[in-house]
Design a protein around this motif. Structure first.
Motif, PDB file in Angstrom:
ATOM      1  N   ARG A   5       5.745   5.751  -0.655  1.00 46.00           N
ATOM      2  CA  ARG A   5       4.553   5.775  -1.451  1.00 46.00           C
ATOM      3  C   ARG A   5       3.554   4.510  -1.061  1.00 46.00           C
ATOM      4  O   ARG A   5       3.926   3.400  -0.899  1.00 46.00           O
ATOM      5  CB  ARG A   5       4.722   5.617  -2.823  1.00 46.00           C
ATOM      6  N   SER A   6       2.251   4.887  -0.633  1.00 52.29           N
ATOM      7  CA  SER A   6       1.407   3.620  -0.076  1.00 52.29           C
ATOM      8  C   SER A   6       1.031   2.870  -1.258  1.00 52.29           C
ATOM      9  O   SER A   6       0.493   1.737  -0.968  1.00 52.29           O
ATOM     10  CB  SER A   6       0.202   4.473   0.647  1.00 52.29           C
ATOM     11  N   ASP A   7       1.051   3.243  -2.638  1.00 57.61           N
ATOM     12  CA  ASP A   7       0.700   2.266  -3.632  1.00 57.61           C
ATOM     13  C   ASP A   7       1.548   1.352  -4.092  1.00 57.61           C
ATOM     14  O   ASP A   7       1.518   0.570  -5.036  1.00 57.61           O
ATOM     15  CB  ASP A   7       0.167   3.011  -4.561  1.00 57.61           C
ATOM     16  N   SER A  53      13.046  -1.906   7.125  1.00 60.92           N
ATOM     17  CA  SER A  53      12.103  -2.697   7.608  1.00 60.92           C
ATOM     18  C   SER A  53      10.798  -1.788   8.289  1.00 60.92           C
ATOM     19  O   SER A  53       9.635  -2.394   8.213  1.00 60.92           O
ATOM     20  CB  SER A  53      12.888  -3.577   8.835  1.00 60.92           C
ATOM     21  N   GLU A  54      11.240  -0.769   8.809  1.00 59.48           N
ATOM     22  CA  GLU A  54      10.131   0.226   9.161  1.00 59.48           C
ATOM     23  C   GLU A  54       9.202   0.768   7.985  1.00 59.48           C
ATOM     24  O   GLU A  54       7.928   0.996   8.103  1.00 59.48           O
ATOM     25  CB  GLU A  54      10.621   1.455   9.678  1.00 59.48           C
ATOM     26  N   GLN A  55       9.854   0.968   6.791  1.00 59.34           N
ATOM     27  CA  GLN A  55       9.156   1.341   5.553  1.00 59.34           C
ATOM     28  C   GLN A  55       8.223   0.387   5.113  1.00 59.34           C
ATOM     29  O   GLN A  55       7.026   0.761   4.639  1.00 59.34           O
ATOM     30  CB  GLN A  55      10.218   1.517   4.319  1.00 59.34           C
ATOM     31  N   THR A  56       8.710  -1.035   5.055  1.00 57.28           N
ATOM     32  CA  THR A  56       7.864  -2.041   4.370  1.00 57.28           C
ATOM     33  C   THR A  56       7.113  -2.828   5.400  1.00 57.28           C
ATOM     34  O   THR A  56       5.953  -3.328   5.341  1.00 57.28           O
ATOM     35  CB  THR A  56       8.769  -2.827   3.763  1.00 57.28           C
ATOM     36  N   ASN A  62      14.034   3.411  -2.434  1.00 58.26           N
ATOM     37  CA  ASN A  62      13.268   4.382  -1.662  1.00 58.26           C
ATOM     38  C   ASN A  62      13.616   4.919  -0.538  1.00 58.26           C
ATOM     39  O   ASN A  62      13.546   5.935  -0.038  1.00 58.26           O
ATOM     40  CB  ASN A  62      11.779   3.873  -1.842  1.00 58.26           C
ATOM     41  N   THR A  63      13.960   3.896   0.544  1.00 60.22           N
ATOM     42  CA  THR A  63      14.604   4.132   1.642  1.00 60.22           C
ATOM     43  C   THR A  63      15.715   4.841   2.062  1.00 60.22           C
ATOM     44  O   THR A  63      15.922   5.682   2.560  1.00 60.22           O
ATOM     45  CB  THR A  63      14.491   2.650   2.541  1.00 60.22           C
TER      46      THR A  63
END
Length: 331
Positions: A32-34, A65-68, A286-287
């Motif tokens: 989620r981008s928010d 790490s990719e997600q964030t 989330n990941t």
């Protein structure tokens, strides 16, 4: 593969099941981008080289790490006991632990590595269940637990969760062995040495791990092994330690065995140090769910994660941001 289901028990969050049936479905989105990104790097304490903690934790760190866009670094350790102490010391932000070791730490249980005082931490998820393996070569004359008496037996590194449950198994059975403290990969090599040179190698190894544990697959394809039935002792321990141990079995297909083997199942928790930032807690959970398909390729145990059982970490409370993630996803 025929494999046991994650052993579930609903945690009381005061939420209830989603009446509409709109439970979260893993893999449907990458995030989620928010949600705010973490404001600094994190470390995740994993476990022995080649074990599930090591492989799963390394994969989770990479994808988180990719997600964030912020680095999460995996740190190899001896296992649960060391991981819990690292959380308490702040030298790890997130860590895997077996539930029995986590309960010992939470209670400051007498006679354990945490007898000097209770530790405090929070939970992100119940990730999967470990299964206790008592491994002997196929050619071994050992068929019962009592036949381990007086032999070289690897119980795992001193600060591992394996060591904790191995000692409890042997104490419950009234068996004394010549205890060794090797890591997983070294123990598997010592097991092979022990076939020809009993004094230089080991006769058996005790290991608490997910299914399958990779070094055992290779050993089965080259040398061959059996699992010793510990059903009677497992039942006694499971009846004593609510929440820590569950009676279960290892299906034959996991390691190409001739039959299912009764054993103990031990839930694995992913834990967080006190004060872990909300963004790291939220994004880690989330990941685990949103990238579950990819994590399952890295290690099959990632596929055991289930939204209904992930919140069953009692008595360890969920991190507030993890609890928020589950609420937002109707768990």
């Amino acid at each position: 593969m025929d494999r046991p289901r994650l052993l579930t028990r609903r945690h009381a969050l005061g939420l209830g099941a989603a009446a509409s049936g709109a439970l979260f479905l893993p893999g449907c989105s990458r995030g989620r981008s928010d949600e705010a990104a973490p404001d600094g790097p994190a470390k995740i304490a994993t476990g022995n080289a080649g074990g599930v903690y090591d492989i799963y934790g390394g994969g989770l760190a990479k994808l988180a790490s990719e997600q964030t866009g912020v680095s999460m670094t995996p740190v190899r350790t001896e296992g649960s006991v060391q991981n819990l102490k690292m959380l308490a010391a702040g030298s790890a932000d997130i860590a895997f632990s077996l539930s029995d070791s986590a309960l010992d730490a939470w209670d400051g249980a007498p006679g354990t590595a945490f007898a000097t005082g209770a530790l405090r931490f929070t939970a992100l998820a119940r990730a999967y269940d470990n299964y206790l393996h008592v491994v002997v070569p196929t050619s071994s004359e050992i068929f019962e637990l009592k036949q381990l008496a007086g032999r070289n037996v690897n119980l795992g590194p001193p600060s591992s969760g394996t060591r904790v449950v191995a000692n409890r198994i042997l104490q419950t059975a009234g068996i004394k062995v010549n205890a060794k403290s090797l890591g997983l990969e070294a123990a598997v090599k010592a097991l092979e040495v022990g076939i020809e040179k009993p004094r230089e190698g080991i006769a058996a190894l005790i290991w608490s791990g997910g299914l399958p544990t990779a070094p055992f697959l290779e050993f089965q394809s080259t040398v061959g092994f059996r699992l010793v039935d510990i059903g009677g002792v497992a039942q006694e321990l499971a009846s004593r330690r609510f929440g820590g141990y569950v009676l279960s079995s290892i299906p034959p297909s996991v390691y190409k065995l001739s039959n299912a083997v009764p054993t103990l199942a031990i839930p694995n928790y992913l834990l967080a140090r006190r004060g872990l930032s909300d963004p790291w807690a939220w994004w880690t959970v989330n990941t685990m769910f949103r990238r579950q398909a990819e994590l399952s390729v890295i290690h099959p145990e990632a596929g055991s994660l289930d939204s209904r059982s992930a919140i069953a970490t009692m008595p360890i409370p969920l991190h507030p941001a993890a609890e928020r993630w589950y609420k937002e996803n109707h768990v």
